[in-house]
Design a protein around this motif. Structure first.
Motif, PDB file in Angstrom:
ATOM      1  N   HIS A 175      48.085   8.691  35.959  1.00 21.88           N
ATOM      2  CA  HIS A 175      48.998   9.831  36.037  1.00 21.88           C
ATOM      3  C   HIS A 175      48.991  10.465  37.430  1.00 21.88           C
ATOM      4  CE1 HIS A 175      46.309  13.466  35.827  1.00 21.88           C
ATOM      5  NE2 HIS A 175      45.466  12.642  35.237  1.00 21.88           N
ATOM      6  N   ASP A 188      41.795  14.150  40.463  1.00 21.64           N
ATOM      7  CA  ASP A 188      42.525  14.131  39.177  1.00 21.64           C
ATOM      8  C   ASP A 188      44.011  14.450  39.377  1.00 21.64           C
ATOM      9  OD1 ASP A 188      42.062  15.826  35.961  1.00 21.64           O
ATOM     10  OD2 ASP A 188      43.090  13.974  36.530  1.00 21.64           O
ATOM     11  N   ASN A 189      44.760  13.502  39.617  1.00 17.12           N
ATOM     12  CA  ASN A 189      44.524  12.067  39.621  1.00 17.12           C
ATOM     13  C   ASN A 189      45.286  11.381  40.748  1.00 17.12           C
ATOM     14  OD1 ASN A 189      43.446   9.575  38.729  1.00 17.12           O
ATOM     15  ND2 ASN A 189      45.365   9.175  37.616  1.00 17.12           N
ATOM     16  N   GLU A 220      50.539  14.071  31.933  1.00 21.11           N
ATOM     17  CA  GLU A 220      49.256  13.769  31.271  1.00 21.11           C
ATOM     18  C   GLU A 220      48.484  15.045  30.999  1.00 21.11           C
ATOM     19  OE1 GLU A 220      44.939  12.858  30.951  1.00 21.11           O
ATOM     20  OE2 GLU A 220      45.984  14.128  32.395  1.00 21.11           O
ATOM     21  N   GLU A 221      48.522  15.967  31.955  1.00 18.47           N
ATOM     22  CA  GLU A 221      47.747  17.204  31.813  1.00 18.47           C
ATOM     23  C   GLU A 221      48.305  18.118  30.724  1.00 18.47           C
ATOM     24  OE1 GLU A 221      44.933  16.330  34.973  1.00 18.47           O
ATOM     25  OE2 GLU A 221      44.988  17.399  33.053  1.00 18.47           O
ATOM     26  N   ASP A 250      41.973   7.072  35.715  1.00 17.89           N
ATOM     27  CA  ASP A 250      42.066   8.533  35.773  1.00 17.89           C
ATOM     28  C   ASP A 250      40.773   9.049  36.379  1.00 17.89           C
ATOM     29  OD1 ASP A 250      43.175  11.030  33.330  1.00 17.89           O
ATOM     30  OD2 ASP A 250      42.693  11.159  35.468  1.00 17.89           O
ATOM     31  N   MET A 251      40.837   9.688  37.552  1.00 15.44           N
ATOM     32  CA  MET A 251      39.661  10.177  38.258  1.00 15.44           C
ATOM     33  C   MET A 251      38.761   9.025  38.672  1.00 15.44           C
ATOM     34  SD  MET A 251      38.841  13.504  35.881  1.00 15.44           S
ATOM     35  CE  MET A 251      37.485  14.066  36.870  1.00 15.44           C
TER      36      MET A 251
HETATM   37 ZN   LIG Z   1      43.442  13.219  34.777  1.00 18.34          ZN
END
Ligand SMILES: [Zn+2]
Length: 354
Positions: A175, A188-189, A220-221, A250-251
């Motif tokens: 994302h 992130d991210n 996504e968040e 992710d991250m």
């Molecule tokens: Zn994330």
């Protein structure tokens, strides 16, 4: 009349107020600082290792905390360090391609994304970031489609068509939206998005049999909105069956111990072990495996029946700036992010050879 309504209210309360038996174990499925603060006073930790956090409810817990807790059978979830053997014969072609991954160009793209004031889904800057990503995908000769789950909030799907089995799809995703802190969201991210771009760049001239799909998800968040939306489209059209592998990032930028966490559900545990072999064969990464997927864009595809895995930085040492304004490009380890790029590229190429 009065008597009836009291009964129906009571029945309604019985059904809506889910009562869990004493000793029921729950998995924590949100790490938003706000959510953690909200449920922590009402739970007792049973086990917390990496991304696996199991709790029991204390008496008098408020119902609203249940949205971030998933009742689980403890036998179905686990977290462990795992080092699978190297492949007996590593592919020289794959070794050649993974050697081309450039940590510096990953850094440049993280900085480019963090230069947008806010990448909150649907914001003006988020739309500018979407346009910028589209421009990059088009410049790599990819076929790009937008999937908008609402006006002004779109994800991007960019395809590198396969040469012989083009109806089958190997998908890499991450994302690009953020929680909206100013000039932040580097780990992130932006990190996962930058690795997505680097893999697409390095594999630009590779002769893939199956279609390689780069999915830059949005929203996504706000609840995996872009990934849920796209997964639903694929399920409704039946195309979901053509996706033979999906890898979420992710991250993937904040780390100093060289460990990557591989997360999926028990039905794909062998996939995680296979990734551990890939890591030993083509990268310097060590691996931990978490069974019990939650909290990011791999979940809708696991639920859709696609062999899917999340690659994420070792959660026990994750960025202290999670969802904060200090999540800046300067805090990241780009050599680590480059190793994640090598791992996922090796996975795409090895799966394509099968
Ligand atoms: Zn994330």
């Amino acid at each position: 009349m009065f008597k009836l309504s009291v009964v129906s209210i009571f029945l309604f309360l019985c059904f809506s107020l889910k009562a869990y038996s004493q000793g029921q174990i729950f998995q924590v499925i949100s790490s938003h600082p706000h959510d953690v603060k909200e449920f922590s006073p009402f739970v007792k930790t049973v086990r917390q290792e990496g991304r696996l956090w199991l709790v029991e409810l204390k008496p008098n817990y408020p119902q609203h905390i249940l949205k971030n807790l998933r009742p689980v059978n403890p036998a179905e979830v686990r977290h462990y360090q795992f080092a699978n053997e190297k492949f007996s014969i590593a592919s020289s072609t794959i070794q050649d391609y993974v050697a081309r991954v450039d940590a510096h160009s990953i850094k440049e793209d993280v900085e480019m994304l963090a230069n947008f004031k806010s990448r909150q889904a649907g914001s003006a800057d988020n739309q500018k970031a979407t346009a910028k990503l589209k421009e990059i995908f088009v410049s790599l000769g990819l076929e790009v489609k937008e999937f908008c789950y609402r006006a002004g909030a779109c994800s991007l799907v960019a395809d590198k068509k396969g040469e012989s089995k083009s109806d089958e799809v190997i998908m890499l995703l991450g994302h690009f939206d953020s929680v909206g802190k100013n000039f932040a969201g580097a780990d992130d991210n932006a990190s996962g998005t930058a690795v997505l771009l680097e893999v697409a760049r390095v594999l630009k001239d590779y002769g893939n049999k199956r279609t390689f799909r780069y999915f830059a998800t949005n929203g996504e968040e706000n609840g995996l909105l872009g990934a849920e939306h796209y997964a639903r489209q694929l399920i409704n059209s039946g195309e979901i069956k053509k996706v033979v592998l999906a890898i979420n990032m992710d991250m993937v930028g904040y780390n100093s111990n060289g460990i990557v966490e591989l997360e999926t559900d028990s039905k794909y545990e062998d996939l995680a072990k296979w990734f551990s072999s890939l890591a030993s064969s083509y990268t310097s990464l060590k691996t931990k495996i978490t069974i019990g997927a939650w909290g990011s864009d791999h979940v809708p595809f696991i639920n859709g029946g696609v062999p899917t895995l999340l690659t994420i930085e070792d959660w026990s040492t994750k960025t202290p700036c999670y969802h904060m304004e200090c999540d800046k490009p300067s805090t990241l380890n780009y050599n680590y992010a480059a190793q994640i790029a090598k791992l996922n590229m090796a996975a795409m190429m090895t799966r394509d050879d099968q």
